[in-house]
Design a protein around this motif. Sequence first.
Motif, PDB file in Angstrom:
ATOM      1  N   THR A 134       0.813  -1.204   0.000  1.00 17.29           N
ATOM      2  CA  THR A 134       0.000   0.000   0.000  1.00 17.29           C
ATOM      3  C   THR A 134       0.851   1.261   0.000  1.00 17.29           C
ATOM      4  N   THR A 135       1.987   1.226   0.656  1.00 15.25           N
ATOM      5  CA  THR A 135       2.830   2.426   0.755  1.00 15.25           C
ATOM      6  C   THR A 135       3.879   2.519  -0.351  1.00 15.25           C
ATOM      7  N   GLN A 136       3.894   1.586  -1.289  1.00 15.87           N
ATOM      8  CA  GLN A 136       4.944   1.585  -2.311  1.00 15.87           C
ATOM      9  C   GLN A 136       5.001   2.878  -3.130  1.00 15.87           C
ATOM     10  N   HIS A 137       3.877   3.567  -3.298  1.00 17.77           N
ATOM     11  CA  HIS A 137       3.858   4.808  -4.070  1.00 17.77           C
ATOM     12  C   HIS A 137       3.792   6.056  -3.183  1.00 17.77           C
ATOM     13  N   LEU A 138       3.852   5.856  -1.878  1.00 19.17           N
ATOM     14  CA  LEU A 138       3.798   6.981  -0.952  1.00 19.17           C
ATOM     15  C   LEU A 138       5.216   7.418  -0.590  1.00 19.17           C
ATOM     16  N   PHE A 147      -5.070   9.753  -0.635  1.00 20.99           N
ATOM     17  CA  PHE A 147      -5.870   8.621  -0.167  1.00 20.99           C
ATOM     18  C   PHE A 147      -5.071   7.336  -0.254  1.00 20.99           C
ATOM     19  N   GLY A 148      -5.474   6.379   0.558  1.00 23.51           N
ATOM     20  CA  GLY A 148      -4.891   5.044   0.540  1.00 23.51           C
ATOM     21  C   GLY A 148      -5.943   4.040   0.939  1.00 23.51           C
ATOM     22  N   LEU A 149      -5.925   2.911   0.253  1.00 23.25           N
ATOM     23  CA  LEU A 149      -6.874   1.828   0.544  1.00 23.25           C
ATOM     24  C   LEU A 149      -6.113   0.551   0.848  1.00 23.25           C
ATOM     25  N   ARG A 150      -6.674  -0.268   1.729  1.00 22.04           N
ATOM     26  CA  ARG A 150      -6.088  -1.592   1.966  1.00 22.04           C
ATOM     27  C   ARG A 150      -5.956  -2.301   0.627  1.00 22.04           C
ATOM     28  N   HIS A 151      -4.868  -3.043   0.465  1.00 17.22           N
ATOM     29  CA  HIS A 151      -4.648  -3.668  -0.849  1.00 17.22           C
ATOM     30  C   HIS A 151      -5.695  -4.721  -1.196  1.00 17.22           C
ATOM     31  N   ASP A 152      -6.418  -5.266  -0.231  1.00 16.87           N
ATOM     32  CA  ASP A 152      -7.482  -6.218  -0.564  1.00 16.87           C
ATOM     33  C   ASP A 152      -8.714  -5.520  -1.157  1.00 16.87           C
ATOM     34  N   GLN A 153      -8.706  -4.193  -1.192  1.00 20.48           N
ATOM     35  CA  GLN A 153      -9.807  -3.429  -1.793  1.00 20.48           C
ATOM     36  C   GLN A 153      -9.487  -2.973  -3.213  1.00 20.48           C
ATOM     37  N   TRP A 154      -8.277  -3.185  -3.660  1.00 20.11           N
ATOM     38  CA  TRP A 154      -7.853  -2.729  -4.979  1.00 20.11           C
ATOM     39  C   TRP A 154      -8.572  -3.502  -6.088  1.00 20.11           C
ATOM     40  N   GLY A 155      -8.742  -2.837  -7.220  1.00 17.42           N
ATOM     41  CA  GLY A 155      -9.297  -3.482  -8.407  1.00 17.42           C
ATOM     42  C   GLY A 155     -10.816  -3.555  -8.431  1.00 17.42           C
ATOM     43  N   ARG A 156     -11.484  -2.841  -7.536  1.00 18.17           N
ATOM     44  CA  ARG A 156     -12.945  -2.893  -7.456  1.00 18.17           C
ATOM     45  C   ARG A 156     -13.606  -1.555  -7.780  1.00 18.17           C
ATOM     46  N   GLY A 157     -12.807  -0.548  -8.175  1.00 20.77           N
ATOM     47  CA  GLY A 157     -13.360   0.776  -8.445  1.00 20.77           C
ATOM     48  C   GLY A 157     -13.580   1.610  -7.202  1.00 20.77           C
ATOM     49  N   ARG A 162       0.345  12.238  -7.545  1.00 15.77           N
ATOM     50  CA  ARG A 162       0.574  10.795  -7.458  1.00 15.77           C
ATOM     51  C   ARG A 162       1.942  10.445  -8.017  1.00 15.77           C
ATOM     52  N   SER A 163       2.418   9.290  -7.644  1.00  8.83           N
ATOM     53  CA  SER A 163       3.635   8.748  -8.225  1.00  8.83           C
ATOM     54  C   SER A 163       3.374   8.453  -9.701  1.00  8.83           C
ATOM     55  N   PRO A 164       4.328   8.733 -10.581  1.00  6.27           N
ATOM     56  CA  PRO A 164       4.122   8.400 -11.997  1.00  6.27           C
ATOM     57  C   PRO A 164       3.833   6.915 -12.223  1.00  6.27           C
ATOM     58  N   ALA A 165       4.314   6.052 -11.354  1.00  5.84           N
ATOM     59  CA  ALA A 165       4.094   4.614 -11.502  1.00  5.84           C
ATOM     60  C   ALA A 165       2.756   4.148 -10.942  1.00  5.84           C
ATOM     61  N   ASN A 166       2.031   5.024 -10.258  1.00  3.46           N
ATOM     62  CA  ASN A 166       0.775   4.625  -9.626  1.00  3.46           C
ATOM     63  C   ASN A 166      -0.376   4.776 -10.616  1.00  3.46           C
ATOM     64  N   LEU A 167      -0.472   3.823 -11.517  1.00  2.00           N
ATOM     65  CA  LEU A 167      -1.499   3.877 -12.556  1.00  2.00           C
ATOM     66  C   LEU A 167      -2.917   3.704 -12.015  1.00  2.00           C
ATOM     67  N   PRO A 168      -3.138   2.882 -10.963  1.00  2.00           N
ATOM     68  CA  PRO A 168      -4.501   2.835 -10.402  1.00  2.00           C
ATOM     69  C   PRO A 168      -4.971   4.191  -9.866  1.00  2.00           C
ATOM     70  N   ALA A 169      -4.077   4.964  -9.243  1.00  3.16           N
ATOM     71  CA  ALA A 169      -4.465   6.300  -8.772  1.00  3.16           C
ATOM     72  C   ALA A 169      -4.759   7.210  -9.955  1.00  3.16           C
ATOM     73  N   TRP A 195      14.638  10.816  -4.671  1.00  5.31           N
ATOM     74  CA  TRP A 195      13.680  11.807  -5.169  1.00  5.31           C
ATOM     75  C   TRP A 195      12.743  11.177  -6.173  1.00  5.31           C
ATOM     76  N   ARG A 196      11.470  11.632  -6.121  1.00  2.00           N
ATOM     77  CA  ARG A 196      10.447  11.115  -7.014  1.00  2.00           C
ATOM     78  C   ARG A 196       9.656  12.263  -7.604  1.00  2.00           C
ATOM     79  N   ASP A 197       9.353  12.127  -8.884  1.00  2.00           N
ATOM     80  CA  ASP A 197       8.466  13.084  -9.535  1.00  2.00           C
ATOM     81  C   ASP A 197       7.036  12.825  -9.065  1.00  2.00           C
ATOM     82  N   SER A 198       6.170  13.790  -9.298  1.00  2.00           N
ATOM     83  CA  SER A 198       4.734  13.627  -9.034  1.00  2.00           C
ATOM     84  C   SER A 198       3.961  14.083 -10.255  1.00  2.00           C
TER      85      SER A 198
END
Length: 182
Positions: free
Chosen positions: A33-37, A98-108, A134-141, A166-169
Motif C-alpha cells: 500500500t505504501t509503495q507509491h507513498l 488517499f490510501g486503501l487496503r490492498h485487498d480493496q484494490w481493483g474494485r473501483g 501521485r507517483s508516476p508509476a501509480n497507474l490505479p491512482a 527523489w520522485r516526480d509527481s
Amino acid sequence: MRRVVCTGERLGLREVTEADVPALHAVYGDPATTQHLPFAPRSPQEVAVLVDRALEAAAAEPRHLYVLAVVDADRHDVIGVARLQIETDHPHSAEIGFGLRHDQWGRGIGTDLVRLLLAFGFKQLGLHRIWGARSPANLPAQLAMLTAGMVEEGRIRHHVHTPHGWRDSIVHSALEDEWTQR
C-alpha cells in the motif's frame, strides 16, 4: 468542531478515532500500500501519532486538515484513509490524498473515494480547486482520479523525497465549475 460524515453508495467518510489505529495500520503499515507513498511503512505507534495529530487538526479553527476514515458502507469497517488539506495561503484550494487496503484494490473503490472527496470539498467546504499528486508509476491512482473527473495537469520533477530517493509527481485537479457540470 464540525464533525465530518459523508456517505456514498459503497463508501463513507468520517473522522478518524483512536480506535481506528489498527485498521489504519493495515494501510499505513503495508509495504504494498505504501509503495507509491513518500514514506516507508509505519509502525502502529507511528500511526497512533498520526491519528493524534488528525484529532488535533480537527479541533483547529479555522480547520485546514481533514484526515478521514474510509468506511465500507455495507460492512462498516475501515478500509482506508483519505486526507484533504486546505491551503493556508489559498483557502479555496485543497490537496487530497488517499490510501486503501490492498485487498480493496481493483474494485473501483478508488474512483468512488475520489468522487466522495470531491463532493465533500466542493459541496460541504465550498472549495474552488481540488488537486492531488501521485507517483508516476501509480497507474490505479491515475485511473481513479481521471475517471472521477480530475484532469491531469502535468509533472512536478523531484517533488518528494522517498526512502528510495527523489520522485516526480503527476498532478491532477478538478475545478468546482467543471465538476458541477458533470
